[in-house]
Design a protein around this motif. Structure first.
Motif: not given
Length: 193
Positions: A20-26, A174-177, A136-146
């Motif tokens: 949803r956040v990804k879509a909000h900021y296109r 504003q983002l409904g979070l 400064l806004l950061a949107l993260d997807e983090s992958f751990y280990g393998k």
């Protein structure tokens, strides 16, 4: 070498909230850049016991060695030695950090020998980062280990703690979070070992 103040507010996200956040900021997929964090500590956890964090960060075109130390009033100090991509990769592969530079000097000034540090965990993050009125806004997807475990996080870096907190609360509304506490990435990475 750089020494900068980091004041940030963050919350964990569900996969649906991340989308949803990804879509909000296109944000198209190509806005997300890969970075790998390689975390270090001594065998007896001298850094963790001081609430310090130490990482080598690998970007596609460069690297950096960063020590994070709590600041007295707010946030953390980031002490950084720049590295080439090749230097960063070689250090990561050897499971060690630089024995020279401002990070090593700061460690030695606090009776921690850089040679005693060892690689304890790493993670790879896909990050989209951009300025908004609150900071400064950061949107993260983090992958751990393998890569079997991953999570989502929204982070807002600001210049002042008091106005930053209000801006972060406003952004969440504003983002409904809902706010979900986010442990530091190093803590989450260690749990996934």
């Amino acid at each position: 070498m750089t020494k900068t103040r980091e004041i940030e507010f963050k919350t964990m996200l569900t996969a649906a909230e991340f989308a949803r956040v990804k879509a909000h900021y296109r944000l198209a997929d190509d806005r997300f850049k890969s970075q790998t964090n390689c975390y270090f500590d001594t065998p007896d956890q001298q850094l963790r016991n001081r609430h310090w964090g130490l990482r080598i960060r690998l970007y596609p075109d460069r690297g950096e060695l960063t020590l994070k130390v709590p600041a007295k009033d707010a946030g953390r100090w980031e002490i950084t030695d720049p590295l080439t991509r090749q230097e960063a990769q070689q250090l990561r592969d050897q499971g060690r950090i630089l024995s020279t530079g401002v990070v090593a000097e700061h460690l030695r000034n606090h009776q921690i020998q850089p040679e005693t540090l060892q690689l304890i965990a790493d993670l790879t993050t896909l990050r989209a980062e951009f300025p908004i009125k609150e900071g400064l806004l950061a949107l993260d997807e983090s992958f751990y280990g393998k890569g079997k475990m991953h999570d989502y996080e929204l982070e807002l870096e600001v210049t002042a703690a008091d106005t930053g907190a209000a801006g972060f609360d406003s952004l969440l509304a504003q983002l409904g979070l809902s706010y979900r506490p986010a442990e530091n990435k190093i803590t989450r990475a260690i749990k996934e070992i």
